[in-house]
Design an enzyme around this catalytic site. Structure first.
Site, PDB file in Angstrom:
ATOM      1  N   SER A 134       9.354 -15.343  11.000  1.00  0.00           N
ATOM      2  CA  SER A 134       9.224 -14.670  12.449  1.00  0.00           C
ATOM      3  C   SER A 134       9.934 -15.584  13.418  1.00  0.00           C
ATOM      4  O   SER A 134      10.940 -15.899  13.263  1.00  0.00           O
ATOM      5  CB  SER A 134       7.708 -14.477  12.840  1.00  0.00           C
ATOM      6  N   THR A 135       8.989 -16.225  14.476  1.00  0.00           N
ATOM      7  CA  THR A 135       9.595 -16.987  15.522  1.00  0.00           C
ATOM      8  C   THR A 135      10.494 -18.309  14.838  1.00  0.00           C
ATOM      9  O   THR A 135       9.922 -19.035  14.033  1.00  0.00           O
ATOM     10  CB  THR A 135       8.827 -17.475  16.528  1.00  0.00           C
ATOM     11  N   HIS A 158      10.530 -10.701  11.294  1.00  0.00           N
ATOM     12  CA  HIS A 158       9.970  -9.874  12.507  1.00  0.00           C
ATOM     13  C   HIS A 158      11.210  -9.644  13.616  1.00  0.00           C
ATOM     14  O   HIS A 158      11.731 -10.757  14.396  1.00  0.00           O
ATOM     15  CB  HIS A 158       9.022 -10.427  13.319  1.00  0.00           C
ATOM     16  N   MET A 161       5.005 -17.254  14.093  1.00  0.00           N
ATOM     17  CA  MET A 161       3.716 -17.180  14.685  1.00  0.00           C
ATOM     18  C   MET A 161       2.857 -16.413  14.157  1.00  0.00           C
ATOM     19  O   MET A 161       3.312 -15.274  13.666  1.00  0.00           O
ATOM     20  CB  MET A 161       3.804 -16.810  16.147  1.00  0.00           C
ATOM     21  N   ASP A 212       0.880 -13.239   9.370  1.00  0.00           N
ATOM     22  CA  ASP A 212       1.634 -12.145   8.425  1.00  0.00           C
ATOM     23  C   ASP A 212       2.450 -12.755   7.421  1.00  0.00           C
ATOM     24  O   ASP A 212       2.990 -13.770   7.511  1.00  0.00           O
ATOM     25  CB  ASP A 212       2.521 -11.550   9.320  1.00  0.00           C
TER      26      ASP A 212
END
Length: 357
Positions: free
Chosen positions: A170-171, A196, A289, A292
């Site tokens: 993600s991030t 993401h 973050m 997930d």
């Protein structure tokens, strides 16, 4: 103590809406607004913000040029505010490569009401950015060459259509995924990736990776046979799943509801890999973050897969790997630059495993 935010955007409307959104949050405040990077430069010195929101396309100096200068001279967390256009998505991908933490997209119509609908998302991205580890970045190397000398290509000890690498991030993940894939040889096991990212940006991301890496990278379309030396990226509009069709692994797309507030979701991909590949898969969870991917990675471990997590020091945000480690879903934790070699070393040591039918 509130997070101090500086807004840089040439649109007075966007500046006003962003200011309203940020000042409505109890834990953050706008300390300045700037119509262009030249004004922003002075305001950074005056206000010392914790996070900068930066428009991609602006007069006098575009956001990308300003970001490059900023990351060399005064690295700080930056959230890009991007137009959902082909040019906007390409510039945004470049901005993430240069050092931006994340981005939000401007709606195509009804900008004011559309941006206000993004209130929670914008606030969340600013909170994440405020906690991110920002490191000075060298300019990326020439095409196909790692910018970081530690990211030397690794060799594949085996060629097998039975083995798979399953990646979630993600991030900070766009750069982490690039740094991981750029080391892989062209005959490595097939790879499925969930990052993401909203619709409209995943294709630009996949195309960028395809140009930089020795393997082939594409946005997954669904129904493709998973081949060695190929990576398939979840599109921004769908979950990506691994399925079996006879002796072959195939991709499948699903537009079911978000999982852990995400579509595509890492948990969905990991769970499908647990069911479809079992011990023939290696799971890799990278910077991001939230949680997930943790539960799905535990399913993979229980199904016999071998799992690795990026360590805290090399993560932009040590959220998803931390959650996976905490529930016992991982076998190894290592810095990003070591992960590709460790994955292929595992395959070399366990190359005699047969695929379960």
């Amino acid at each position: 103590m509130k997070t101090k935010v500086l807004i840089v955007d040439d649109s007075a409307l966007i500046r006003g809406v962003m200011k309203e959104i940020i000042n409505s949050q109890p834990d953050m405040e706008v300390v300045g607004v700037a119509p262009d990077p030249l004004v922003a430069r002075d305001l950074i010195k005056q206000t010392n913000p914790d996070v900068l929101t930066l428009d991609v396309e602006m007069p006098k100096m575009d956001g990308l040029e300003f970001l490059e200068k900023l990351m060399r001279l005064r690295p700080m967390p930056v959230v890009m505010v991007s137009s959902l256009t082909e040019r906007g998505s390409e510039i945004t991908m470049r901005a993430l490569e240069v050092g931006a933490v994340d981005f939000v997209t401007k709606p195509k119509v009804s900008i004011q009401s559309g941006m206000l609908e993004y209130t929670d998302l914008i606030a969340e991205k600013i909170r994440i950015a405020a906690r991110a580890r920002i490191k000075p970045r060298a300019l990326p190397g020439t095409q196909g060459q790692p910018a970081n000398p530690a990211l030397a290509p690794v060799r594949n000890p085996l060629t097998s259509s039975e083995k798979l690498i399953i990646i979630g991030a993600s991030t900070g993940g766009t750069e982490a995924i690039k740094d991981f894939l750029i080391q892989l040889p062209p005959d490595c096991p097939g790879i499925l990736i969930t990052q993401h990212m909203p619709e409209g940006f995943t294709r630009s991301f996949a195309n960028r990776l395809d140009k930089l890496c020795r393997i082939s990278v594409k946005e997954a379309e669904g129904g493709e046979r998973v081949l060695p030396g190929h990576a398939y990226l979840a599109p921004g509009h769908s979950h990506l799943l691994l399925v079996r069709s006879g002796a072959n692994y195939m991709t499948r797309l699903d537009q079911g509801p978000p999982v852990n507030r995400h579509r595509p979701s890492v948990d969905v991909l990991f769970s499908s890999a647990a069911a479809g590949a079992g011990k023939n898969a290696v799971g890799v969870i990278l910077t991001g973050m939230g949680k997930d991917g943790a539960a799905g990675m535990l399913e993979m471990k229980k199904a016999g897969a071998y799992n690795l997590a990026q360590d805290e020091s090399s993560c932009v945000v040590f959220g998803m790997p931390k959650e996976a480690i905490a529930i016992g879903a991982t076998h190894e934790v290592a810095p990003l630059h070591e992960l590709p070699g460790r994955v292929l070393a595992f395959f070399a040591a366990h190359g005699n495993r047969a695929m379960r039918v």
